[in-house]
Design a protein around this motif. Sequence first.
Motif, PDB file in Angstrom:
ATOM      1  N   VAL A 149      40.979  49.298  37.875  1.00  0.00           N
ATOM      2  CA  VAL A 149      41.488  49.193  39.434  1.00  0.00           C
ATOM      3  C   VAL A 149      42.781  49.951  40.537  1.00  0.00           C
ATOM      4  CG1 VAL A 149      41.207  47.240  41.176  1.00  0.00           C
ATOM      5  CG2 VAL A 149      40.157  46.662  39.025  1.00  0.00           C
ATOM      6  N   ASP A 150      41.568  50.444  41.225  1.00  0.00           N
ATOM      7  CA  ASP A 150      42.952  50.998  42.276  1.00  0.00           C
ATOM      8  C   ASP A 150      42.794  51.500  43.458  1.00  0.00           C
ATOM      9  OD1 ASP A 150      45.766  52.585  40.672  1.00  0.00           O
ATOM     10  OD2 ASP A 150      45.197  52.471  42.699  1.00  0.00           O
ATOM     11  N   ASN A 151      43.398  51.421  44.840  1.00  0.00           N
ATOM     12  CA  ASN A 151      43.014  51.880  45.848  1.00  0.00           C
ATOM     13  C   ASN A 151      43.701  53.592  46.802  1.00  0.00           C
ATOM     14  OD1 ASN A 151      45.751  50.561  46.283  1.00  0.00           O
ATOM     15  ND2 ASN A 151      44.966  49.390  48.132  1.00  0.00           N
ATOM     16  N   ASP A 152      44.103  53.354  45.418  1.00  0.00           N
ATOM     17  CA  ASP A 152      44.915  54.899  45.903  1.00  0.00           C
ATOM     18  C   ASP A 152      43.261  55.838  45.857  1.00  0.00           C
ATOM     19  OD1 ASP A 152      45.620  58.085  46.185  1.00  0.00           O
ATOM     20  OD2 ASP A 152      47.495  56.872  45.783  1.00  0.00           O
ATOM     21  N   PRO A 153      43.111  56.709  46.991  1.00  0.00           N
ATOM     22  CA  PRO A 153      41.671  58.017  46.692  1.00  0.00           C
ATOM     23  C   PRO A 153      41.967  58.746  45.668  1.00  0.00           C
ATOM     24  CG  PRO A 153      42.397  57.270  48.875  1.00  0.00           C
ATOM     25  CD  PRO A 153      43.302  56.737  48.257  1.00  0.00           C
ATOM     26  N   ILE A 154      43.433  59.026  45.784  1.00  0.00           N
ATOM     27  CA  ILE A 154      43.285  60.259  44.619  1.00  0.00           C
ATOM     28  C   ILE A 154      43.588  59.722  42.804  1.00  0.00           C
ATOM     29  CG2 ILE A 154      45.368  60.392  44.820  1.00  0.00           C
ATOM     30  CD1 ILE A 154      45.523  63.911  44.462  1.00  0.00           C
ATOM     31  N   VAL A 155      44.194  58.538  42.781  1.00  0.00           N
ATOM     32  CA  VAL A 155      43.814  57.894  41.627  1.00  0.00           C
ATOM     33  C   VAL A 155      42.140  57.590  41.979  1.00  0.00           C
ATOM     34  CG1 VAL A 155      44.624  55.420  40.146  1.00  0.00           C
ATOM     35  CG2 VAL A 155      45.641  56.830  41.641  1.00  0.00           C
ATOM     36  N   LEU A 156      41.986  56.912  42.293  1.00  0.00           N
ATOM     37  CA  LEU A 156      39.939  56.754  42.423  1.00  0.00           C
ATOM     38  C   LEU A 156      39.177  58.065  42.270  1.00  0.00           C
ATOM     39  CD1 LEU A 156      39.503  54.446  45.658  1.00  0.00           C
ATOM     40  CD2 LEU A 156      39.084  53.818  42.982  1.00  0.00           C
ATOM     41  N   ALA A 157      39.932  58.901  42.552  1.00  0.00           N
ATOM     42  CA  ALA A 157      39.018  60.186  42.188  1.00  0.00           C
ATOM     43  C   ALA A 157      39.275  60.924  40.966  1.00  0.00           C
ATOM     44  CB  ALA A 157      38.929  61.369  43.615  1.00  0.00           C
ATOM     45  N   HIS A 158      40.191  60.615  40.696  1.00  0.00           N
ATOM     46  CA  HIS A 158      40.653  61.005  39.236  1.00  0.00           C
ATOM     47  C   HIS A 158      39.812  60.310  38.013  1.00  0.00           C
ATOM     48  CE1 HIS A 158      42.917  64.851  39.608  1.00  0.00           C
ATOM     49  NE2 HIS A 158      43.411  64.542  40.504  1.00  0.00           N
ATOM     50  N   GLY A 159      40.599  58.485  38.407  1.00  0.00           N
ATOM     51  CA  GLY A 159      39.867  57.760  37.420  1.00  0.00           C
ATOM     52  C   GLY A 159      38.473  57.697  36.875  1.00  0.00           C
ATOM     53  N   ARG A 160      37.761  58.178  37.894  1.00  0.00           N
ATOM     54  CA  ARG A 160      36.629  57.381  37.477  1.00  0.00           C
ATOM     55  C   ARG A 160      36.006  59.142  36.892  1.00  0.00           C
ATOM     56  NH1 ARG A 160      35.124  55.594  43.800  1.00  0.00           N
ATOM     57  NH2 ARG A 160      34.946  53.590  43.399  1.00  0.00           N
ATOM     58  N   ALA A 161      36.518  60.476  37.545  1.00  0.00           N
ATOM     59  CA  ALA A 161      36.310  61.395  36.481  1.00  0.00           C
ATOM     60  C   ALA A 161      36.732  61.909  35.001  1.00  0.00           C
ATOM     61  CB  ALA A 161      37.357  62.737  37.534  1.00  0.00           C
ATOM     62  N   LEU A 162      38.471  60.964  34.901  1.00  0.00           N
ATOM     63  CA  LEU A 162      38.585  60.926  33.487  1.00  0.00           C
ATOM     64  C   LEU A 162      38.524  59.942  32.803  1.00  0.00           C
ATOM     65  CD1 LEU A 162      41.638  62.904  34.590  1.00  0.00           C
ATOM     66  CD2 LEU A 162      39.209  63.979  33.532  1.00  0.00           C
ATOM     67  N   LEU A 163      38.709  58.241  33.193  1.00  0.00           N
ATOM     68  CA  LEU A 163      37.897  57.383  32.564  1.00  0.00           C
ATOM     69  C   LEU A 163      36.363  56.621  32.442  1.00  0.00           C
ATOM     70  CD1 LEU A 163      42.259  55.679  33.489  1.00  0.00           C
ATOM     71  CD2 LEU A 163      41.320  57.122  32.128  1.00  0.00           C
ATOM     72  N   THR A 164      36.422  56.971  32.973  1.00  0.00           N
ATOM     73  CA  THR A 164      34.758  55.760  33.281  1.00  0.00           C
ATOM     74  C   THR A 164      34.177  56.082  30.925  1.00  0.00           C
ATOM     75  OG1 THR A 164      34.717  56.027  35.247  1.00  0.00           O
ATOM     76  CG2 THR A 164      32.757  55.539  34.169  1.00  0.00           C
ATOM     77  N   GLU A 165      34.105  55.934  31.069  1.00  0.00           N
ATOM     78  CA  GLU A 165      32.485  55.594  29.865  1.00  0.00           C
ATOM     79  C   GLU A 165      31.956  55.296  29.403  1.00  0.00           C
ATOM     80  OE1 GLU A 165      34.019  56.330  24.666  1.00  0.00           O
ATOM     81  OE2 GLU A 165      35.644  56.527  26.157  1.00  0.00           O
ATOM     82  N   GLN A 166      30.956  55.813  29.348  1.00  0.00           N
ATOM     83  CA  GLN A 166      29.600  54.122  29.396  1.00  0.00           C
ATOM     84  C   GLN A 166      30.123  53.162  28.577  1.00  0.00           C
ATOM     85  OE1 GLN A 166      27.123  54.110  31.906  1.00  0.00           O
ATOM     86  NE2 GLN A 166      26.602  51.921  30.541  1.00  0.00           N
ATOM     87  N   GLY A 167      30.129  51.709  28.505  1.00  0.00           N
ATOM     88  CA  GLY A 167      30.331  50.916  27.945  1.00  0.00           C
ATOM     89  C   GLY A 167      31.314  50.257  27.308  1.00  0.00           C
ATOM     90  N   VAL A 168      32.515  51.359  27.706  1.00  0.00           N
ATOM     91  CA  VAL A 168      33.709  51.161  27.466  1.00  0.00           C
ATOM     92  C   VAL A 168      34.381  50.962  28.547  1.00  0.00           C
ATOM     93  CG1 VAL A 168      36.041  52.560  26.247  1.00  0.00           C
ATOM     94  CG2 VAL A 168      33.748  53.028  25.024  1.00  0.00           C
ATOM     95  N   ALA A 169      34.801  51.962  29.778  1.00  0.00           N
ATOM     96  CA  ALA A 169      35.547  51.503  30.366  1.00  0.00           C
ATOM     97  C   ALA A 169      35.273  52.160  31.666  1.00  0.00           C
ATOM     98  CB  ALA A 169      36.877  52.844  30.585  1.00  0.00           C
ATOM     99  N   THR A 170      35.537  51.307  32.879  1.00  0.00           N
ATOM    100  CA  THR A 170      34.733  52.151  33.730  1.00  0.00           C
ATOM    101  C   THR A 170      35.915  51.769  35.003  1.00  0.00           C
ATOM    102  OG1 THR A 170      32.379  51.934  35.660  1.00  0.00           O
ATOM    103  CG2 THR A 170      33.888  49.517  34.993  1.00  0.00           C
TER     104      THR A 170
END
Length: 271
Positions: free
Chosen positions: A107-128
Amino acid sequence: MADELPESAPPGIDTSTPTFARVYDYFLGGKDNFAADREVADMVMQLVPEAPVVAQGNRVAIGRAVEYLAGEVGIDQFVDIGSGLPTSSNVHQFARSANPDARVVYVDNDPIVLAHGRALLTEQGVATFIQGDLYEPEKIFSDPALTGLLDLDRPVALILAAIIHHVPDERDPAGVVAALHPFLPKGSHVVLTHLHDAGDDPRVEEAKRILQSGLGGSYFRPASQIEGFMDGLTILDPGVAHVTEWRPNGPKGPLEHPLHTQMAAVMGRKD
């Protein structure tokens, strides 16, 4: 010193204003930072050369906590609020090394963190990765992406790494932490790291001034106040300790070496 090379960023990102997430990324040796961030970081390091070691120690302490919770305690659900920019070792990697079934919501509210996080940390069924504000916990814990991945009827590990020290006293940081408790089932744990004020290091006083003026608020607090953020929870050994000596191979006492006293860690359990 910060270089003057042209830099690009995702649309809508203000690279001229430093952020703690990007300064922290620079301390960790990351590349998702800009000249304004490096300028603040360099000023801090002129006063406190060990600042990168403190940042790295914070990540190591979080790794120890997550591995302990996922392994020995058996918690397989984690919520990391204020997760910051992705690093080489992230919460879901720590957790799944100890428990292959672990799942993590960042969870974060920083736009650049969200952009990078969604690209690099999202994994179906594991992390979002979801957008959320620490001051609005009900929105975080009702987000469909979170409730779709986690079962809030079972224990959760809540990670508050280097975020509460951005909450000013007038916004009641203890109250901000306490407001998260109702969303945590019995048996949940809270891990918190926070900038520490030992009260005897003049360099830290100047570093405070730089961080507060350059980043809009980073508050160093004494161990007694950090401990108070665990009110309502059972504090686990070793209590409040400096990150480099927090559970390196099990509970340890506070670290006395002056080079690593600027960040402390504590863990509490909801009984």
